[in-house]
Design an enzyme around this catalytic site. Structure first.
Site, PDB file in Angstrom:
ATOM      1  CG  ASP A 219      -0.192   0.117   2.666  1.00 45.15           C
ATOM      2  OD1 ASP A 219      -0.651   0.560   3.526  1.00 45.15           O
ATOM      3  OD2 ASP A 219       1.031  -0.261   2.569  1.00 45.15           O
TER       4      ASP A 219
ATOM      5  CG  ASP B 184       4.557   0.499   2.049  1.00 41.07           C
ATOM      6  OD1 ASP B 184       4.102   1.377   2.954  1.00 41.07           O
ATOM      7  OD2 ASP B 184       3.691  -0.431   1.802  1.00 41.07           O
TER       8      ASP B 184
END
Ligand code: RIB
Ligand code: CA
Length: 308
Positions: A9, A14
């Site tokens: 996501d 990330d």
């Protein structure tokens, strides 16, 4: 050569995890699948494409997945990662394009293609993986292993006193994955909050290390401000990169427990609570390996090396 599929996501932590994987010479990122979580799906896709470009390595296909959790309303974390998920860097649009295949189908297709060799790393809510489990009942037999960033081990959560963001965003999806027969390793949020936490000295090192080092600091600016507002710690945690380091370098695991685990998805107050039967009180079969500590210094050594 190891074959990775990364489900993300895509927000600022990330992003660092994606850069690490794309620059790791001993694995190939065969696919990146995106899922709504930190940001709406469209932003996750854009951020993932930008990370592929930023890595200056190769261009694995990026797929768009589920736009919302299985049952619950969307739950985004703009207050933690910025409106764009990337510390509001006002990044230009990516030149790469997303694939037309849906991410759930891409997970199934890659698992079939790499029969027993595909390793999946999940960095966000498990909605895509849960849908793949529902669509392909044989998925567990095709996937070698799944490394999951989620839960908070035996410590408090970061969204509620019991729940960590990825598991809170879609607890029903976690339930389906834990019941699927997939071989999983879970790395909780607390692992990244330990000695893996990026402090001021680490920030100074990253800022002098390389362009990617500076990017890793800058895109996590909102996360750093969020931490400053809540704790007395200067810096930021990198739960997704910590999980990626465990996947890339399993020898980093110092301690772990094989346990029966489950997630609470009925109760409103305890929704998203990831429960670890660490003392075998339920006599239920083990369904997860839970990392409880990583070797001191190894995460940062690998992080700096991959971003240099
Ligand atoms: O709780 C940490 C997790 O929530 C990380 O994956 C971060 O990116 C957010 O998705
Ligand atoms: Ca994430």
């Amino acid at each position: 050569m190891r074959h990775f599929l990364i489900d993300t996501d895509t927000a600022s932590d990330d992003a660092v995890a994606l850069l690490m994987a794309l620059r790791a010479p001993h694995i190939t990122v065969e696919a990146i699948t995106t899922v709504a979580g930190n940001c709406p799906l469209e932003q996750c896709v854009k951020n993932a494409l930008l990370c592929v470009e930023k890595s200056s390595t190769y261009h694995p296909p990026v797929y768009a997945g589920m736009t919302k959790p299985l049952f619950r309303a969307r739950y985004h974390s703009h207050h933690i990662h910025g409106e764009d998920g990337m510390g509001d860097m006002a990044l230009p649009p990516p030149s790469l394009a997303v694939e037309s295949m849906h991410a759930v189908d891409a997970i199934i297709e890659h698992a079939s293609r790499f029969q027993g060799k595909l390793e999946i790393v999940t960095l966000g809510p498990l909605t895509n993986l849960a849908m793949a489990v529902l669509k392909d009942p044989d998925l567990a037999q095709k996937v070698k292993h799944v490394y999951i960033m989620g839960g908070s081990g035996l410590t408090p959560g970061n969204i509620t006193p019991l729940a960590e963001f990825n598991f809170y965003a879609d607890a029903e999806a976690v339930h389906l994955v834990l019941q699927s027969g997939l071989s999983v390793t879970v790395v909780g949020w607390e692992i990244g909050m330990g000695e893996a936490f990026i402090n001021q000295d680490d920030i100074d090192c990253l800022n002098t290390l390389s362009d990617l080092g500076r990017f890793a600091v800058r895109c996590n600016r909102t996360l750093m401000a969020f931490n400053a507002g809540r704790t007395d710690r200067v810096g930021f945690d990198l739960p997704d990169p910590t999980t990626m380091a465990v996947a890339l370098f399993p020898a980093i695991i110092e301690n772990c427990i094989e346990a029966h685990t489950w997630i609470e998805y009925h109760s409103e107050k305890s929704y998203g609570h990831f429960v670890i039967d660490s003392t075998q009180l339920t006599f239920q079969a083990t369904n997860a390996r839970v990392v409880t500590s990583i070797k001191s210094g190894m995460f940062k050594q690998k992080l700096f090396s991959l971003l240099s």
